[in-house]
Design an enzyme around this catalytic site. Structure first.
Site, short mmCIF file in Angstrom:
data_model
loop_
_atom_site.label_atom_id
_atom_site.label_comp_id
_atom_site.label_asym_id
_atom_site.label_seq_id
_atom_site.Cartn_x
_atom_site.Cartn_y
_atom_site.Cartn_z
N GLY A 25 -1.65 -12.49 -58.92
CA GLY A 25 -1.22 -13.18 -60.00
C GLY A 25 -0.45 -12.10 -60.80
CB SER A 26 0.89 -12.43 -64.22
OG SER A 26 -0.39 -12.97 -64.78
CD GLU A 28 -4.73 -11.45 -60.10
OE1 GLU A 28 -5.54 -11.28 -60.72
OE2 GLU A 28 -3.28 -12.19 -59.82
CD GLU A 47 -4.97 -18.46 -54.99
OE1 GLU A 47 -4.61 -18.15 -56.64
OE2 GLU A 47 -4.81 -19.39 -54.39
CG HIS A 70 -3.76 -15.50 -60.27
ND1 HIS A 70 -3.68 -14.33 -61.21
CD2 HIS A 70 -2.95 -16.36 -61.17
CE1 HIS A 70 -2.74 -14.90 -62.63
NE2 HIS A 70 -2.43 -15.79 -62.33
CG HIS A 280 -25.04 -31.11 -40.27
ND1 HIS A 280 -23.61 -30.64 -39.68
CD2 HIS A 280 -25.06 -31.47 -41.33
CE1 HIS A 280 -22.81 -31.64 -39.93
NE2 HIS A 280 -23.64 -31.84 -40.57
N GLY A 398 -19.53 -24.63 -42.40
CA GLY A 398 -19.07 -25.69 -42.18
C GLY A 398 -17.78 -26.30 -43.04
#
Length: 524
Positions: A25-26, A28, A47, A70, A280, A398
């Site tokens: 984004g800006s 970065e 992402e 970002h 689990h 998971g």
């Protein structure tokens, strides 16, 4: 004088972190400016997919990898995928752009408020430099913390820092190295050897850290040398032992009482490279059967500390394996492999076992499989014959959305071995944008989408929990061939076994997707 950006780029280059997975984004852009030609920027469209690709890449290369996110929003998008990277011990170095320093306090747009706290407790370390001069040192700490902790780290950097000129002291990080030794003492090894030799009927449990540490073949040698019945630890994210080996007893179930039942008759349970245990489904009962003792060997001090039972040795499992190979051999049959049973069939669609048998028969023996189809676990282990390290990758926590992106990352990390992603139709939607990256970078990977129109594992859990009438378990109406074509990946749909085998036997230089209609199954 040099800029923080230039020193950071040189440091990353010296450390070998020249592949960057990102969605910028800006905030970065100032970091990415003037990026040396030796760097490769792999663009993902979300992402979550970016982190999944980086996770697969780090697992297959065994090295840290840089991820560019970002600000707070992009970091938030990445957190679901980050849970898998945490439990696979992937050394990801997450960087995120921050607003300029003068605006953070007033919470200007795209400010990452209290940035160091955002990714905790998932990451092993997170920070934000106190000033521009501290940027190179902070970046080095993020890299070294990831290496030492074997866990992702997170660094937020105000974007006006990158172009700031800083004094020569900052360049001292360029020559830094950080090493770690974790060899067990002779006293520890002697104690462990006595535990094993005194046991009348010991059992071996191997975790994903065995494969991640390059110890697959040595673990097999140990099991054969001591004639130990061998289980995979519950919910494995890597293959730690050949699943059709004579000594293999499969994967341990993920319930307390179920594990205790599986260990009946054994007086020692030796666990190498795994937590004890990652349960689990809640199946209460005793941790172990009466008369059984447990000894855990792990390089993860946190896993040793939080275990509810047994004795633990925090040490390099590889050194322990070599020491135990020095014990007298136990009597046992010569190693061989158990044949696969005939695959189950279904009347209205291909049974997943038929799909997996087709993969087994048509793909090279050293194929790497990235699997994210939880409702077909039982079918998978019945039909596959995996004999090589680095053959199996599964979302370690998971978190859905791992399969498609990780397949791309694994293939990019090691183009020398074939890669097949085996993904359920429910899981595929969480990381679907990875198809675009696969197409743009011509990644040689085969995606096999198992389409049953359902969240199969969720339906199974509904029965387990006595809640069969819950909504949201059906997902009809999806055509992944059309979706793949829109992203630029050639795709086909098959319904017949012969057609599937023919498609799988056809080589492809780039990505391809095969959609297979399958019958509903359960994880067990």
């Amino acid at each position: 004088m040099s800029t923080a950006r230039r020193i950071a780029h040189e440091f990353l280059e010296r450390q070998g972190l020249t592949t960057i997975f990102g969605n910028p984004g800006s905030n970065e852009l100032p970091f990415l400016a003037e990026l040396p030609g030796s760097f490769r920027y792999v663009l993902g469209l979300h992402e979550g997919a970016v982190v999944g690709m980086a996770d697969g890449y780090a697992q297959v290369t065994g090295r840290p990898v840089l991820v560019n996110l970002h600000a707070a929003a992009g970091s938030g998008n990445a957190m679901g995928a980050l849970t898998n990277a945490v439990y696979s011990a992937s050394p990801l170095v997450l960087t995120a752009g921050q607003q300029v320093r003068s605006v953070i306090g007033m919470e200007g747009m795209l400010s990452n408020v209290d940035a160091a706290q955002l990714m905790r407790p998932l990451v092993g370390w997170s920070g934000e430099p106190a000033c521009a001069a501290d940027v190179p040192r902070s970046l080095a700490q993020a890299v070294f913390e990831a290496q030492l902790r074997k866990r992702p780290t997170y660094l937020s950097v105000p974007y006006d820092d990158w172009g700031t000129e800083i004094d020569a002291n900052a360049a001292a990080v360029l020559d830094r190295e950080v090493r770690r030794g974790a060899a067990p003492s002779e006293q520890d090894l002697d104690w462990l050897a006595k535990q094993v030799t005194a046991a009348k009927n010991p059992a071996l449990v191997l975790g994903g850290d065995i494969d991640a540490g390059g110890l697959f073949d040595r673990a097999v040698a140990l099991a054969e040398h001591l004639a130990l019945p061998t289980w995979g630890a519950p919910s494995p994210f890597r293959l730690s032992f050949p699943n059709r080996h004579r000594l293999s007893r499969g994967v341990l179930p993920a319930g307390i009482a179920d594990i205790s039942k599986a260990m009946e008759g054994h007086d020692l349970v030796l666990v190498l490279g795994a937590p004890v245990f990652r349960y689990h489904q809640h199946v209460p009962g005793p941790y172990l059967p009466e008369g059984a003792r447990l000894v855990q060997v792990t390089g993860d001090a946190e896993a040793a500390a939080r275990a509810p039972m047994g004795q633990a040795l925090v040490a390099d499992p590889g050194a322990v394996i070599e020491a135990l190979l020095g014990l007298p051999a136990r009597d046992g049959a010569e190693p061989d492999f158990v044949p696969n049973p005939e695959p189950a069939v279904s009347g209205d669609a291909l049974h997943p076992e038929q799909v997996f048998a087709a993969l087994r028969d048509t793909q090279p023996a050293d194929t790497r499989y990235v699997v994210e189809s939880t409702s077909t676990n039982a079918a998978w282990w019945r039909q596959m014959d995996l004999r090589h390290g680095g053959s199996y990758f599964f979302p370690a926590s998971g978190g859905l959305g791992f399969g498609l992106p990780a397949s791309v990352g694994v293939a990019m990390g090691d183009p020398g071995r074939p890669v097949v992603g085996v993904i359920g139709d429910g899981s595929a939607n969480y990381g679907i944008t990875a198809l675009w990256t696969a197409a743009q970078y011509r990644v040689p990977v085969t995606f096999v989408i198992l389409r049953n129109g359902s969240y199969g594992a969720l339906r199974w859990f509904a029965g387990l929990l006595g809640t069969p009438d819950v909504p949201g378990t059906e997902i009809p109406g999806m055509d992944f061939t059309s979706i793949a074509a829109g992203y630029g990946v050639p795709a086909t749909s098959v319904r017949e076994l012969g057609e599937l085998r023919a498609q799988l036997a056809t080589a492809s230089a780039g990505p391809r997707l095969i959609q297979v209609d399958t019958a509903l199954t359960t994880p067990e």
